[in-house]
Each structure stands twice: as C-alpha cells, then as structure tokens.
Design an enzyme around this catalytic site. Sequence first.
Site, mmCIF file in Angstrom:
data_model
loop_
_atom_site.group_PDB
_atom_site.id
_atom_site.type_symbol
_atom_site.label_atom_id
_atom_site.label_comp_id
_atom_site.label_asym_id
_atom_site.label_seq_id
_atom_site.Cartn_x
_atom_site.Cartn_y
_atom_site.Cartn_z
ATOM 1 N N ASP A 9 0.845 -1.189 0.000
ATOM 2 C CA ASP A 9 0.000 0.000 0.000
ATOM 3 C C ASP A 9 0.888 1.249 0.000
ATOM 4 O OD1 ASP A 9 -2.455 1.570 0.457
ATOM 5 O OD2 ASP A 9 -1.598 1.884 2.454
ATOM 6 N N ASP A 11 -0.185 5.295 0.986
ATOM 7 C CA ASP A 11 -0.313 6.236 2.103
ATOM 8 C C ASP A 11 -0.579 5.504 3.420
ATOM 9 O OD1 ASP A 11 -0.339 8.611 3.436
ATOM 10 O OD2 ASP A 11 -2.010 9.497 2.352
ATOM 11 N N LYS A 183 -9.587 -2.128 -3.308
ATOM 12 C CA LYS A 183 -9.522 -2.740 -1.967
ATOM 13 C C LYS A 183 -10.687 -2.227 -1.122
ATOM 14 C CE LYS A 183 -5.421 -0.876 -1.492
ATOM 15 N NZ LYS A 183 -4.097 -0.439 -0.988
ATOM 16 N N ASP A 208 -1.392 -0.710 5.967
ATOM 17 C CA ASP A 208 -1.621 -0.134 7.294
ATOM 18 C C ASP A 208 -3.092 -0.111 7.681
ATOM 19 O OD1 ASP A 208 -2.668 3.096 7.034
ATOM 20 O OD2 ASP A 208 -1.972 2.078 5.246
#
Length: 259
Positions: A9, A11, A183, A208
């Site tokens: 991923d 950010d 996602k 995250d």
Amino acid sequence: MHYRGYFIDLDGTTYKGTDTIPAAARFVAELQEQRKKVMFVTNNSTRTPEFVANNLRKNHNIDVTGDNIYTTALATADYLAQHANRQHRKVYVIGEIGLKNALLNAGFTMDDERPDYVVVGLDSDVTYHKFERAVLAVRNGATFIGTNADSNLPNERGMVPGAGSLVKLVEYATQQQPIMIGKPEKIIMEMALQKIDLPKEKVIMVGDNYHTDISAGINVGMDTLLVYTGLSQKNEVMQEKTLPTYQVDTLDEWDFSKH
C-alpha cells in the site's frame, strides 16, 4: 514461506502524506536486493502510474518505475477489458486523468450520451451536471462501476470525501449496486496477481489499513502483513474475527530470512 511477490500500500504504509517513512524505503530496497517482485497497489485512481513512481523516487527514496504501480484505474481498465465485448466499449467517466488515461489506453472510448459503462472514481472537479449524466446513463442500462469504496481521504485539512462518497451518490440516485474494483474487493487483487504473474500463495499484501489492505488480501486468500504506521490501531484489529497473518510496528521488524 518465502514470498516471491509483495503488494504494498502507499499512504500510511510507504509514506504519510508528504512525510517519508524511512523504514518503508529500507524495506523496499531490501526486497529489490533480493530480487522480489514489488507492486504498489493503491485505491487512488486519480494519478498515472508514472506520476506515482516519480513521487516515490523524488520524495520518498524509493526507486521504482510506473511498471511497479497498480492503481484502481488500471484495475478498472483491466477488468473491463476482460469483460466487455468488442461492440460495447463506450464509457462515461466521473474521474481524473489517471482513470481516463487507463481506460483510453485499454481501448475504450469516452461517450457522454449512450455509454455501455459508467465508471465513478474520485473527481475533485465533479459537478451536478456530471452526476446527472452518470445517473441517467445507469438508469438507461449502462453497467455501473465504482473504482473504490473509500468514504474519506486524509489531507492537510482533515478527512475529505473519497471516491466511495461519489459512488454512493450515484448508487442512491439509481438504486443500482455498482461493481466495485478497489480494496477491499477481490477484483483489484485478482487483476494485480495477473499482472505480477504469480500465484496468490507466493504473494503477500502489506498495508496499514485493516479494512482495505488487509481485508483485500483476506478476501482473495492471500497472506497479509499489517504495519502500524498508519490508520489501523492494535486494540481495534485484535477485535477482528480474522487477524492479519503477520503484524509489525514498523517494516524494520520484518525478518527477511524467514519470509
């Protein structure tokens, strides 16, 4: 299990807004040193892969090219290219250059009047008139596609509306459920696996956010690595029915000799 591919991923995992996460740069450099396949998988449909790669190189010390970037825009284009027949390749798009370029490059044409597909992604210049066209086209039989369901995006001003908020407006006005690509849906993961050309057993999803990154991996049956440098909090994640395969506080904790 020694993974041959890593989906990562952006950010919250690779950087936080404009701030670099040094452990992420070290993590990616080690993956490259070991000749692992690295693909950054992002729900952002607004940017081209080249723009994203340039940002990683210039601002975050991560040396990649556009070939290492897989956006919801690319996943949407790949999905439609596989499912649309040759006579039905007209699209109406609420979205920005990343999404429009991906669809044009996949052989689709833009059509405001009688599209076969209405694709809704993030568009910071969206207007009532654009929504009106999208809603009328879906009500007239166009297939409704949403790039991703993110309700909000964090920026320096706070949590601003995400692509999912725009998709919901069209959904509400049409009473039609869209096909969702990004996602935590399986589609973006399946398309990314085709692109990286590895079986899911040999790839791990690193992120995250439990509800997007990790859930996407779980939904497609991949192993997952949750890093606590972004959105998800440990106490919340521990309440979930299905836990990530691995959890770390920082990517520096990942033991490459074991994985």
